[in-house]
Design a protein around this motif. Structure first.
Motif, PDB file in Angstrom:
ATOM      1  N   ALA A 159       0.770  -1.177   0.052  1.00 23.12           N
ATOM      2  CA  ALA A 159      -0.105   0.051   0.095  1.00 23.12           C
ATOM      3  C   ALA A 159       0.752   1.302   0.021  1.00 23.12           C
ATOM      4  O   ALA A 159       0.397   2.354  -0.421  1.00 23.12           O
ATOM      5  N   TYR A 160       2.180   1.131   0.451  1.00 24.63           N
ATOM      6  CA  TYR A 160       3.017   2.410   0.380  1.00 24.63           C
ATOM      7  C   TYR A 160       4.234   1.958   0.944  1.00 24.63           C
ATOM      8  O   TYR A 160       4.609   0.850   1.233  1.00 24.63           O
ATOM      9  N   ASP A 161       5.242   2.868   0.543  1.00 26.05           N
ATOM     10  CA  ASP A 161       6.615   2.704   0.915  1.00 26.05           C
ATOM     11  C   ASP A 161       6.988   4.212   1.604  1.00 26.05           C
ATOM     12  O   ASP A 161       6.182   5.150   1.683  1.00 26.05           O
ATOM     13  N   TYR A 162       8.360   4.037   1.958  1.00 30.04           N
ATOM     14  CA  TYR A 162       8.779   5.449   2.568  1.00 30.04           C
ATOM     15  C   TYR A 162       9.625   6.074   1.581  1.00 30.04           C
ATOM     16  O   TYR A 162      10.414   5.441   0.742  1.00 30.04           O
ATOM     17  N   ALA A 163       9.446   7.347   1.578  1.00 36.27           N
ATOM     18  CA  ALA A 163      10.034   8.096   0.538  1.00 36.27           C
ATOM     19  C   ALA A 163      11.301   8.722   1.040  1.00 36.27           C
ATOM     20  O   ALA A 163      12.271   9.049   0.115  1.00 36.27           O
ATOM     21  N   ASN A 164      11.797   8.462   2.150  1.00 34.34           N
ATOM     22  CA  ASN A 164      13.289   8.781   2.570  1.00 34.34           C
ATOM     23  C   ASN A 164      13.750   7.692   3.499  1.00 34.34           C
ATOM     24  O   ASN A 164      12.846   6.769   4.180  1.00 34.34           O
TER      25      ASN A 164
END
Length: 196
Positions: A107-112
């Motif tokens: 559903a999501y990942d981390y951008a940093n």
């Protein structure tokens, strides 16, 4: 569009079920395809186990039902959640769906690298609609109880995931209104989704 509805109410005679029918009728009039996840009928287990937490960390779900739900999320263009507000929040099945299915790596990942900003991975999803019922007056829910669904779900989950098209439709004081008012709400909701 392919619309995924996530529904949670155990009683078939509930007003939530009537709302679900109105939404589906409207969407059918607009020729959308509908995929319904009925958490109660599908006996979804909302409890996050130690095995689930390890899977969450490793970004590899292990529960077959969770994997199936995630595959259905990947095909959705819009999400609709329908549930009652109990004790100012969503019922356990709905909270468990968010906890166990809105999964990192899908559903999501981390951008940093500091894991502070999220980016959505479900690229097909263009928006999220949340439809709720409660017996509390809306102004009391907002000002006295802190608008918990807005904070936890609309902003706390879907804003963080980066979805810009977010809408919350709340039906308040449901037990106190008469049948004609309920019917008026249902007709209006069906019409709204027939233009979706």
């Amino acid at each position: 569009m392919n619309i995924l509805i996530v529904f949670n109410h155990p009683y078939e005679g509930s007003f939530c079920n009537s709302l679900l029918n109105s939404v589906q009728n409207g969407l059918k009039m607009a020729s959308h395809s509908i995929d319904l996840i009925h958490l109660d009928k599908e006996e979804f287990n909302p409890v996050m186990s130690a095995q689930d937490l390890k899977a969450f960390r490793d970004r590899k779900p292990v529960d077959s039902q969770v994997i199936s739900y995630q595959q259905r999320l990947e095909k959705a263009d819009h999400l609709i959640f329908i549930f009652p507000i109990w004790w100012e929040l969503m019922p356990a099945l709905m909270k468990g769906f968010i906890d166990r299915v809105i999964f990192p790596g899908l559903a999501y990942d981390y951008a940093n690298k500091s894991n502070t900003r999220m980016k959505p991975l479900l690229k097909r999803i263009k928006g999220v609609t949340v439809i709720t019922t409660m017996n509390t007056p809306g102004f009391i829910y907002r000002w006295f109880f802190g608008n918990a669904i807005q904070r936890a779900l609309i902003r706390g989950t879907f804003w963080k995931l980066g979805y810009k098209n977010r809408k919350w439709i709340s039906y308040n004081r449901v037990k106190m209104v008469n049948q004609s008012k309920r019917e008026e709400w249902l007709v209006k909701l069906e019409k709204q989704f027939s233009k979706f």
